[in-house]
Design a protein around this motif. Structure first.
Motif, PDB file in Angstrom:
ATOM      1  N   UNK A   7       0.829  -1.203   0.000  1.00  0.00           N
ATOM      2  CA  UNK A   7       0.000   0.000   0.000  1.00  0.00           C
ATOM      3  C   UNK A   7       0.866   1.256   0.000  1.00  0.00           C
ATOM      4  N   UNK A   8       1.881   1.277   0.847  1.00  0.00           N
ATOM      5  CA  UNK A   8       2.749   2.455   0.943  1.00  0.00           C
ATOM      6  C   UNK A   8       3.513   2.711  -0.347  1.00  0.00           C
ATOM      7  N   UNK A   9       3.859   1.641  -1.085  1.00  0.00           N
ATOM      8  CA  UNK A   9       4.720   1.767  -2.265  1.00  0.00           C
ATOM      9  C   UNK A   9       3.967   1.834  -3.597  1.00  0.00           C
ATOM     10  N   UNK A  10       2.680   1.490  -3.613  1.00  0.00           N
ATOM     11  CA  UNK A  10       1.913   1.501  -4.870  1.00  0.00           C
ATOM     12  C   UNK A  10       1.869   2.899  -5.469  1.00  0.00           C
ATOM     13  N   UNK A  11       1.801   2.994  -6.788  1.00  0.00           N
ATOM     14  CA  UNK A  11       1.548   4.305  -7.395  1.00  0.00           C
ATOM     15  C   UNK A  11       0.239   4.880  -6.836  1.00  0.00           C
ATOM     16  N   UNK A  12       0.186   6.184  -6.717  1.00  0.00           N
ATOM     17  CA  UNK A  12      -0.958   6.851  -6.088  1.00  0.00           C
ATOM     18  C   UNK A  12      -2.287   6.450  -6.714  1.00  0.00           C
ATOM     19  N   UNK A  13      -2.363   6.374  -8.034  1.00  0.00           N
ATOM     20  CA  UNK A  13      -3.639   6.051  -8.672  1.00  0.00           C
ATOM     21  C   UNK A  13      -4.107   4.644  -8.315  1.00  0.00           C
ATOM     22  N   UNK A  14      -3.185   3.707  -8.167  1.00  0.00           N
ATOM     23  CA  UNK A  14      -3.568   2.347  -7.778  1.00  0.00           C
ATOM     24  C   UNK A  14      -4.000   2.286  -6.318  1.00  0.00           C
ATOM     25  N   UNK A  15      -3.331   3.039  -5.463  1.00  0.00           N
ATOM     26  CA  UNK A  15      -3.721   3.095  -4.050  1.00  0.00           C
ATOM     27  C   UNK A  15      -5.104   3.730  -3.902  1.00  0.00           C
ATOM     28  N   UNK A  16      -5.362   4.780  -4.655  1.00  0.00           N
ATOM     29  CA  UNK A  16      -6.682   5.427  -4.636  1.00  0.00           C
ATOM     30  C   UNK A  16      -7.749   4.427  -5.061  1.00  0.00           C
ATOM     31  N   UNK A 151     -21.176   4.683  11.384  1.00  0.00           N
ATOM     32  CA  UNK A 151     -21.243   3.347  10.775  1.00  0.00           C
ATOM     33  C   UNK A 151     -20.314   3.265   9.559  1.00  0.00           C
ATOM     34  N   UNK A 152     -20.279   4.328   8.776  1.00  0.00           N
ATOM     35  CA  UNK A 152     -19.373   4.380   7.628  1.00  0.00           C
ATOM     36  C   UNK A 152     -17.922   4.261   8.088  1.00  0.00           C
ATOM     37  N   UNK A 153     -17.570   4.947   9.159  1.00  0.00           N
ATOM     38  CA  UNK A 153     -16.200   4.875   9.685  1.00  0.00           C
ATOM     39  C   UNK A 153     -15.868   3.454  10.134  1.00  0.00           C
ATOM     40  N   UNK A 154     -16.804   2.780  10.776  1.00  0.00           N
ATOM     41  CA  UNK A 154     -16.559   1.403  11.221  1.00  0.00           C
ATOM     42  C   UNK A 154     -16.396   0.447  10.043  1.00  0.00           C
ATOM     43  N   UNK A 155     -17.242   0.589   9.046  1.00  0.00           N
ATOM     44  CA  UNK A 155     -17.142  -0.255   7.849  1.00  0.00           C
ATOM     45  C   UNK A 155     -15.824   0.020   7.138  1.00  0.00           C
ATOM     46  N   UNK A 156     -15.487   1.286   7.008  1.00  0.00           N
ATOM     47  CA  UNK A 156     -14.240   1.685   6.354  1.00  0.00           C
ATOM     48  C   UNK A 156     -13.043   1.068   7.065  1.00  0.00           C
ATOM     49  N   UNK A 157     -13.036   1.119   8.383  1.00  0.00           N
ATOM     50  CA  UNK A 157     -11.921   0.556   9.153  1.00  0.00           C
ATOM     51  C   UNK A 157     -11.776  -0.940   8.889  1.00  0.00           C
ATOM     52  N   UNK A 158     -12.880  -1.651   8.880  1.00  0.00           N
ATOM     53  CA  UNK A 158     -12.826  -3.095   8.602  1.00  0.00           C
ATOM     54  C   UNK A 158     -12.252  -3.369   7.222  1.00  0.00           C
ATOM     55  N   UNK A 159     -12.683  -2.586   6.254  1.00  0.00           N
ATOM     56  CA  UNK A 159     -12.231  -2.809   4.883  1.00  0.00           C
ATOM     57  C   UNK A 159     -10.771  -2.423   4.692  1.00  0.00           C
ATOM     58  N   UNK A 160     -10.350  -1.334   5.307  1.00  0.00           N
ATOM     59  CA  UNK A 160      -8.934  -0.927   5.198  1.00  0.00           C
ATOM     60  C   UNK A 160      -8.047  -1.961   5.886  1.00  0.00           C
ATOM     61  N   UNK A 161      -8.461  -2.442   7.035  1.00  0.00           N
ATOM     62  CA  UNK A 161      -7.714  -3.498   7.721  1.00  0.00           C
ATOM     63  C   UNK A 161      -7.573  -4.710   6.808  1.00  0.00           C
ATOM     64  N   UNK A 162      -8.642  -5.077   6.147  1.00  0.00           N
ATOM     65  CA  UNK A 162      -8.607  -6.210   5.223  1.00  0.00           C
ATOM     66  C   UNK A 162      -7.721  -5.957   4.025  1.00  0.00           C
ATOM     67  N   UNK A 163      -7.627  -4.715   3.621  1.00  0.00           N
ATOM     68  CA  UNK A 163      -6.800  -4.337   2.467  1.00  0.00           C
ATOM     69  C   UNK A 163      -5.332  -4.585   2.723  1.00  0.00           C
ATOM     70  N   UNK A 164      -4.887  -4.389   3.947  1.00  0.00           N
ATOM     71  CA  UNK A 164      -3.443  -4.482   4.245  1.00  0.00           C
ATOM     72  C   UNK A 164      -3.101  -5.682   5.135  1.00  0.00           C
ATOM     73  N   UNK A 165      -3.985  -6.654   5.219  1.00  0.00           N
ATOM     74  CA  UNK A 165      -3.655  -7.822   6.047  1.00  0.00           C
ATOM     75  C   UNK A 165      -3.591  -9.082   5.214  1.00  0.00           C
TER      76      UNK A 165
END
Length: 165
Positions: A7-16, A151-165
């Motif tokens: 995630x940290x190293x991906x080109x910005x457009x791919x991370x977005x 609720x959006x923040x909670x869903x977002x957190x779950x999904x971001x966690x899943x993105x980098x795990x």
């Protein structure tokens, strides 16, 4: 993406693009990508929640448009669709009466608030989600916007966690 380093190293457009599946609000992805590199996953997830909670209502509405109704059968192979299916997996065991009540509740909610009912479905039974839907139908507009944003923040957190795990 499979790791925080990716995630940290991906080109910005791919991370977005990857972040849009976590929260479709344009400001959300832009702010997280601008904050890279993150030292650890918890810092990234914390920042994701912070950004989601600070979104103006217009951006929350953009994010809501990407979420299916609770109880709808989610089709497609997009990351968003796969996440929604996983998060709403408890709905597969819902009885017909609960499904009907959720459909009716969703309709009443959308008539009252003019957007989809959003709830973190992960870890909740269909009956719990129905009870929350009924409770939130009694909210005033401002209180409901605050609940939707949380609720959006909670869903977002779950999904971001899943993105980098």
């Amino acid at each position: 993406m499979a790791t925080l380093d990716d995630f940290n190293d991906e080109p910005a457009d791919q991370a977005v693009q990857a972040l849009r599946a976590c929260n479709a609000a344009p400001r959300f992805a832009a702010e997280l990508v601008a904050g890279r590199p993150f030292p650890d996953a918890e810092t990234l997830v914390g920042r994701a929640e912070e950004v989601a909670r600070s979104l103006p209502w217009e951006e929350v509405l953009i994010a809501l448009a990407a979420h299916p109704r609770i109880g709808d059968r989610v089709e497609g192979g997009s990351t968003e669709a796969m996440s929604s299916r996983t998060e709403q997996s408890s709905m597969t065991g819902a009885d017909d009466a609960t499904r009907e009540a959720l459909l009716d509740g969703n309709r009443r909610y959308e008539e009252r608030f003019d957007h989809v009912f959003l709830i973190r479905a992960s870890g909740r039974s269909p009956q719990e989600m129905l009870a929350e839907l009924e409770r939130r139908l009694g909210n005033e507009e401002e209180a409901e916007r605050a609940e939707v944003t949380e609720q959006l923040a909670q869903i977002t957190a779950l999904r971001v966690r899943g993105l980098v795990s």
